[in-house]
Enzyme design. Sequence first.
Site, short mmCIF file in Angstrom:
data_model
loop_
_atom_site.label_atom_id
_atom_site.label_comp_id
_atom_site.label_asym_id
_atom_site.label_seq_id
_atom_site.Cartn_x
_atom_site.Cartn_y
_atom_site.Cartn_z
N THR A 134 -2.06 2.84 3.36
CA THR A 134 -1.31 4.09 3.37
C THR A 134 -0.57 4.05 4.68
OG1 THR A 134 -3.06 5.28 2.18
CG2 THR A 134 -1.68 6.63 3.61
N SER B 211 0.80 -1.23 0.00
CA SER B 211 0.00 0.00 0.00
C SER B 211 0.83 1.27 0.00
CB SER B 211 -0.92 0.00 1.22
OG SER B 211 -0.17 0.17 2.41
N ARG C 294 -5.07 9.66 -10.79
CA ARG C 294 -5.95 9.88 -9.62
C ARG C 294 -5.11 10.27 -8.40
NH1 ARG C 294 -6.18 7.37 -4.24
NH2 ARG C 294 -8.31 7.53 -3.48
N VAL C 295 -5.53 11.29 -7.70
CA VAL C 295 -4.85 11.71 -6.48
C VAL C 295 -5.82 11.52 -5.32
CG1 VAL C 295 -3.84 13.67 -5.26
CG2 VAL C 295 -3.36 13.34 -7.69
N GLY C 296 -5.35 10.88 -4.26
CA GLY C 296 -6.20 10.66 -3.10
C GLY C 296 -6.05 11.76 -2.07
N ASP C 297 -6.39 11.42 -0.83
CA ASP C 297 -6.33 12.41 0.24
C ASP C 297 -4.92 12.62 0.79
OD1 ASP C 297 -6.44 9.76 1.18
OD2 ASP C 297 -7.09 10.41 3.17
N THR D 72 1.71 7.08 0.41
CA THR D 72 0.86 5.98 -0.08
C THR D 72 1.10 5.69 -1.56
OG1 THR D 72 -1.45 5.25 -0.19
CG2 THR D 72 -1.04 7.52 -0.81
N THR E 62 -6.03 7.14 6.87
CA THR E 62 -5.80 6.10 5.88
C THR E 62 -7.17 5.55 5.47
OG1 THR E 62 -5.61 4.38 7.56
CG2 THR E 62 -3.56 5.43 6.88
N GLY E 63 -7.19 4.83 4.37
CA GLY E 63 -8.47 4.30 3.87
C GLY E 63 -8.82 4.97 2.56
N VAL E 64 -10.06 4.84 2.16
CA VAL E 64 -10.48 5.41 0.87
C VAL E 64 -10.48 6.93 0.97
CG1 VAL E 64 -12.34 5.52 -0.81
CG2 VAL E 64 -11.81 3.37 0.31
N GLY E 65 -9.66 7.57 0.13
CA GLY E 65 -9.36 8.98 0.33
C GLY E 65 -10.43 9.96 -0.12
N1 GLY Z 1 -5.93 7.16 1.56
C1 GLY Z 1 -5.17 6.81 0.44
C2 GLY Z 1 -5.83 7.04 -0.84
O1 GLY Z 1 -7.05 7.05 -0.90
O2 GLY Z 1 -5.16 7.21 -1.81
#
Ligand code: GLY
Length: 349
Positions: free
Chosen positions: A200, A81, A228-231, A218, A251-254
């Site tokens: 992450t 990750s 794609r850029v996350g949080d 991450t 961490t997790g879905v950004g």
């Molecule tokens: N939290 C990491 C991402 O969504 O990319």
Amino acid sequence: MRRPINRRFFMGTTAAASLSTLAIGASPPATVGSRRPTAVASGNGLRAVERAVELVKNGYDPLDAAVEGVAIVEADPADNSVGYGGLPNEDGVVELDGAVMHGPTHGGGSVASIRNIMHPAAVARLVMKRTRHCLIVGDGALRFARAHGFPEVDLLTDESRKIWLHWKETRDPNDDWVPPPEPEVADHVHEYIKKRVTGTIHCSVLDTHGDLGCTTTTSGLSWKIPGRVGDSPILGAGLYLDNEVGSAGSTGVGEANLLNLSSHLIVEAMRRGLTAKDAVMEALKRVAETSVRDPKRRRPDGKTTFNVSFYALAKDGTFAGGCMYPGGKMAVHDGDSARIVVLDPLYEK
Ligand code: GLY
């Protein structure tokens, strides 16, 4: 034409590309204060908090300690990750995001969608220290890292390539990619396909003077759309701190964090006087409430489709974490020893 790589750091092997980030942008150690240091990280950060606390006990800056701590995980091919060995985008290319914040200067820096560089957190620190910008992305981030002597490396390990290939070969029965016969596919490969990797590493550090530093790094969501850029690299979303208040990260879905700037929410809640624990739970509730307004993020039972974990470290050394659904963990070093703590979820299932 590609610039020659700085031979000081590059020795032609992947292992060599894992450099000590103290050699490339850290400040020399200074005096050691009298306060008890503390470090918190996501569940994959036990080695990170151990290293970070060791460094601040020797006078290193809290951000430099956090960056050097997470560098261990960035270089670990077994963590799919983060950094080297991270799962790639849908084209099979590893793209990394990383960010830092520094308490004493309220500085911050980030890189996003950077390729071929193992230590994006250390590059982000140089964005903070050696530019007037906060965020550099894509090819510009790679060229910036090269200019500072970071070695380039293929971040896709054979293991990550095989997992990606299996995802590609099984995603659509009507396309022209054909998976191998079942017995040839290792069990753990199926696990990665069933549940997308969103891992992450976040690390927040309080040093012996009571100053804070934090970083989040991450490889992002596995199989993401390229670019794609996350949080993680967004200040306020994947991490935030205020040296007078505390530090937080996620961490997790950004995407839900981007829509709520959750780390900023947590620090601002602590500024209002909430404990680290209450601040984390308040942010989880906010994310849950706003996310389910979008059918893409709402399950049939009205709860969120995704998991997310938050970590908070207050200026007084108290800390807490929390997650949307069970399964989240946190690494903690209280100045004496490091341990893993199971996070309290907002929802039981
Ligand atoms: N939290 C990491 C991402 O969504 O990319």
